[in-house]
Design a protein around this motif. Structure first.
Motif, PDB file in Angstrom:
ATOM      1  N   GLY A 188      17.909   1.052  -3.505  1.00 41.85           N
ATOM      2  CA  GLY A 188      17.138   2.149  -4.079  1.00 41.85           C
ATOM      3  C   GLY A 188      15.634   2.011  -3.988  1.00 41.85           C
ATOM      4  O   GLY A 188      14.899   2.492  -4.858  1.00 41.85           O
TER       5      GLY A 188
ATOM      6  N   GLN B 230      11.399   6.263   5.821  1.00 43.72           N
ATOM      7  CA  GLN B 230      11.040   7.418   4.997  1.00 43.72           C
ATOM      8  C   GLN B 230       9.534   7.684   5.025  1.00 43.72           C
ATOM      9  O   GLN B 230       9.039   8.583   4.351  1.00 43.72           O
ATOM     10  CB  GLN B 230      11.535   7.225   3.572  1.00 43.72           C
ATOM     11  CG  GLN B 230      13.054   7.244   3.496  1.00 43.72           C
ATOM     12  CD  GLN B 230      13.576   7.180   2.087  1.00 43.72           C
ATOM     13  OE1 GLN B 230      12.893   7.541   1.136  1.00 43.72           O
ATOM     14  NE2 GLN B 230      14.798   6.714   1.933  1.00 43.72           N
TER      15      GLN B 230
ATOM     16  N   ASN C  64      13.083  11.288  -0.788  1.00 44.39           N
ATOM     17  CA  ASN C  64      12.034  10.281  -0.867  1.00 44.39           C
ATOM     18  C   ASN C  64      11.535  10.134  -2.307  1.00 44.39           C
ATOM     19  O   ASN C  64      10.669  10.884  -2.763  1.00 44.39           O
ATOM     20  CB  ASN C  64      10.886  10.642   0.072  1.00 44.39           C
ATOM     21  CG  ASN C  64       9.959   9.480   0.347  1.00 44.39           C
ATOM     22  OD1 ASN C  64       9.738   8.643  -0.506  1.00 44.39           O
ATOM     23  ND2 ASN C  64       9.424   9.437   1.558  1.00 44.39           N
TER      24      ASN C  64
ATOM     25  N   GLY D 197      15.516   5.781  10.301  1.00 40.35           N
ATOM     26  CA  GLY D 197      15.613   6.063   8.877  1.00 40.35           C
ATOM     27  C   GLY D 197      14.408   5.719   8.040  1.00 40.35           C
ATOM     28  O   GLY D 197      14.488   5.755   6.805  1.00 40.35           O
TER      29      GLY D 197
ATOM     30  N   THR E 158      12.174   2.529  -1.441  1.00 41.22           N
ATOM     31  CA  THR E 158      11.781   3.375  -0.312  1.00 41.22           C
ATOM     32  C   THR E 158      11.266   2.535   0.852  1.00 41.22           C
ATOM     33  O   THR E 158      10.321   1.754   0.690  1.00 41.22           O
ATOM     34  CB  THR E 158      10.692   4.377  -0.745  1.00 41.22           C
ATOM     35  OG1 THR E 158      11.197   5.184  -1.804  1.00 41.22           O
ATOM     36  CG2 THR E 158      10.276   5.265   0.423  1.00 41.22           C
TER      37      THR E 158
ATOM     38  N   ILE F 209      15.824  -1.391   6.603  1.00 42.97           N
ATOM     39  CA  ILE F 209      15.904  -0.045   6.024  1.00 42.97           C
ATOM     40  C   ILE F 209      17.231   0.144   5.292  1.00 42.97           C
ATOM     41  O   ILE F 209      17.277   0.683   4.184  1.00 42.97           O
ATOM     42  CB  ILE F 209      15.717   1.021   7.129  1.00 42.97           C
ATOM     43  CG1 ILE F 209      14.255   1.016   7.596  1.00 42.97           C
ATOM     44  CG2 ILE F 209      16.126   2.409   6.639  1.00 42.97           C
ATOM     45  CD1 ILE F 209      13.984   1.857   8.824  1.00 42.97           C
ATOM     46  N   ARG F 210      18.316  -0.328   5.889  1.00 44.49           N
ATOM     47  CA  ARG F 210      19.626  -0.242   5.215  1.00 44.49           C
ATOM     48  C   ARG F 210      19.618  -1.021   3.897  1.00 44.49           C
ATOM     49  O   ARG F 210      20.178  -0.572   2.890  1.00 44.49           O
ATOM     50  CB  ARG F 210      20.730  -0.777   6.132  1.00 44.49           C
ATOM     51  CG  ARG F 210      21.066   0.110   7.307  1.00 44.49           C
ATOM     52  CD  ARG F 210      22.357  -0.335   7.982  1.00 44.49           C
ATOM     53  NE  ARG F 210      22.679   0.538   9.096  1.00 44.49           N
ATOM     54  CZ  ARG F 210      22.448   0.245  10.377  1.00 44.49           C
ATOM     55  NH1 ARG F 210      21.899  -0.921  10.696  1.00 44.49           N
ATOM     56  NH2 ARG F 210      22.766   1.087  11.328  1.00 44.49           N
TER      57      ARG F 210
ATOM     58  N   GLU G  38      17.780   1.022   1.316  1.00 46.33           N
ATOM     59  CA  GLU G  38      18.613   2.122   0.828  1.00 46.33           C
ATOM     60  C   GLU G  38      19.658   1.619  -0.163  1.00 46.33           C
ATOM     61  O   GLU G  38      19.935   2.269  -1.179  1.00 46.33           O
ATOM     62  CB  GLU G  38      19.283   2.820   2.010  1.00 46.33           C
ATOM     63  CG  GLU G  38      18.309   3.556   2.920  1.00 46.33           C
ATOM     64  CD  GLU G  38      18.943   4.027   4.225  1.00 46.33           C
ATOM     65  OE1 GLU G  38      18.343   4.859   4.893  1.00 46.33           O
ATOM     66  OE2 GLU G  38      20.046   3.537   4.568  1.00 46.33           O
TER      67      GLU G  38
ATOM     68  N   SER H 298      18.753   8.737  10.835  1.00 45.02           N
ATOM     69  CA  SER H 298      17.979   9.593   9.928  1.00 45.02           C
ATOM     70  C   SER H 298      18.641  10.947   9.698  1.00 45.02           C
ATOM     71  O   SER H 298      18.434  11.581   8.660  1.00 45.02           O
ATOM     72  CB  SER H 298      16.566   9.801  10.477  1.00 45.02           C
ATOM     73  OG  SER H 298      16.603  10.443  11.734  1.00 45.02           O
TER      74      SER H 298
ATOM     75  N   ILE I 207      16.980  12.686   3.924  1.00 45.67           N
ATOM     76  CA  ILE I 207      15.973  11.977   3.159  1.00 45.67           C
ATOM     77  C   ILE I 207      15.798  12.572   1.770  1.00 45.67           C
ATOM     78  O   ILE I 207      15.680  13.787   1.607  1.00 45.67           O
ATOM     79  CB  ILE I 207      14.623  12.007   3.897  1.00 45.67           C
ATOM     80  CG1 ILE I 207      14.689  11.189   5.184  1.00 45.67           C
ATOM     81  CG2 ILE I 207      13.497  11.494   3.008  1.00 45.67           C
ATOM     82  CD1 ILE I 207      13.457  11.316   6.045  1.00 45.67           C
TER      83      ILE I 207
ATOM     84  N   ASP J 126      21.901  11.320   9.520  1.00 45.26           N
ATOM     85  CA  ASP J 126      23.277  10.974   9.107  1.00 45.26           C
ATOM     86  C   ASP J 126      24.246  11.046  10.282  1.00 45.26           C
ATOM     87  O   ASP J 126      25.404  11.437  10.121  1.00 45.26           O
ATOM     88  CB  ASP J 126      23.747  11.867   7.964  1.00 45.26           C
ATOM     89  CG  ASP J 126      22.979  11.621   6.678  1.00 45.26           C
ATOM     90  OD1 ASP J 126      22.435  10.514   6.524  1.00 45.26           O
ATOM     91  OD2 ASP J 126      22.910  12.537   5.832  1.00 45.26           O
TER      92      ASP J 126
END
Length: 258
Positions: free
Chosen positions: A65, A89, A4, A87, A67, A58-59, A62, A124, A2, A126
């Motif tokens: 860019g 944040q 954040n 994942g 949150t 969530i993907r 990400e 979360s 993360i 990886d």
């Protein structure tokens, strides 16, 4: 691991603007990111989604860019664990009305030595492509914990909640607060505005971030000027419906002219 951006911006004392996502539509998340929102709140409380669908939003966040925060429907350990593991944040938790409830959330969402969150190698982390010690430290530091103040009972206990170091944001829910105070739906009522002032005063005293829901940009601007920093402006459905009405009215007005 993360990183954040939202938490960093809030720590700098800057106001951040987000919106709720009720629809299971990753495209809308991408659009929110491209439009310039700082964060989205994936609504698992009032919306139909849960962990399996939320991870796709969530993907998308990400990718663009922005949150991803998830508003969870309850404080169950399994709910918090699944939400963090996919994942998110940050988690946004409704109806947190006393310090014990707030401490329970911290315990379930943070790793040792702060909490007791279960350890695995999900998205979360990886999927294990990271140093586990670095990951747990990063997760503890970077994850946002946002608790709702949407009940008059919470107002009475807000100082005790704000004394808990790991609570980052106190989020005032004007609609639920209006209901709790017997003025349902009257979000500009004096009682609700007094609650907003109290949230601002106590969060400032304990160096917490004050958050709030705002229906549109004008209200969001007003709340930022008051001192709120974490501002959720509308939701995907209301933003879309408002734009539809605006454009349809333009067309209908043209028809009246001719």
């Amino acid at each position: 691991m993360i990183q954040n951006k939202l938490k960093s911006k809030l720590k700098e004392g800057k106001a951040a603007i987000g919106t709720f996502m009720v629809c299971n539509a990753p495209d809308l998340v991408e659009i929110a990111g491209l439009a310039g929102f700082d964060f989205i709140i994936i609504d698992n409380e009032h919306g139909p989604m849960r962990a399996e669908s939320s991870q796709h939003l969530i993907r998308a966040a990400e990718l663009r860019g922005i949150t991803p925060i998830v508003r969870i429907p309850d404080r169950l350990e399994s709910t918090i664990l699944h939400t963090m593991d996919i994942g998110a944040q940050g988690i946004q938790v409704p109806q947190v009305n006393d310090a014990n409830a707030a401490k329970e959330i911290v315990e379930k969402s943070k790793y040792q030595p702060v909490g007791k969150r279960g350890l695995a190698f999900p998205k979360s982390a990886d999927y294990g492509f990271c140093d586990i010690h670095d990951y747990t430290n990063s997760a503890n530091e970077e994850t946002l914990i946002i608790t709702h103040c949407e009940n008059k009972i919470c107002l009475e206990n807000l100082e005790e909640i704000c004394k808990i170091p790991e609570i980052d944001v106190i989020f005032l829910g004007p609609y639920d607060m209006s209901q709790s105070m017997g003025v349902t739906g009257q979000v500009t009522h004096e009682l609700v505005e007094n609650a907003a002032v109290r949230v601002l005063e106590i969060t400032k005293k304990y160096n917490k971030i004050a958050g709030i829901f705002a229906g549109n940009g004008e209200i969001a601007k007003k709340r930022a000027e008051q001192g709120f920093k974490y501002i959720a402006m509308g939701m995907d459905t209301t933003l879309f419906s408002a734009k539809c009405v605006e454009e349809i009215n333009k067309f209908n007005n043209w028809q009246k002219i001719i």
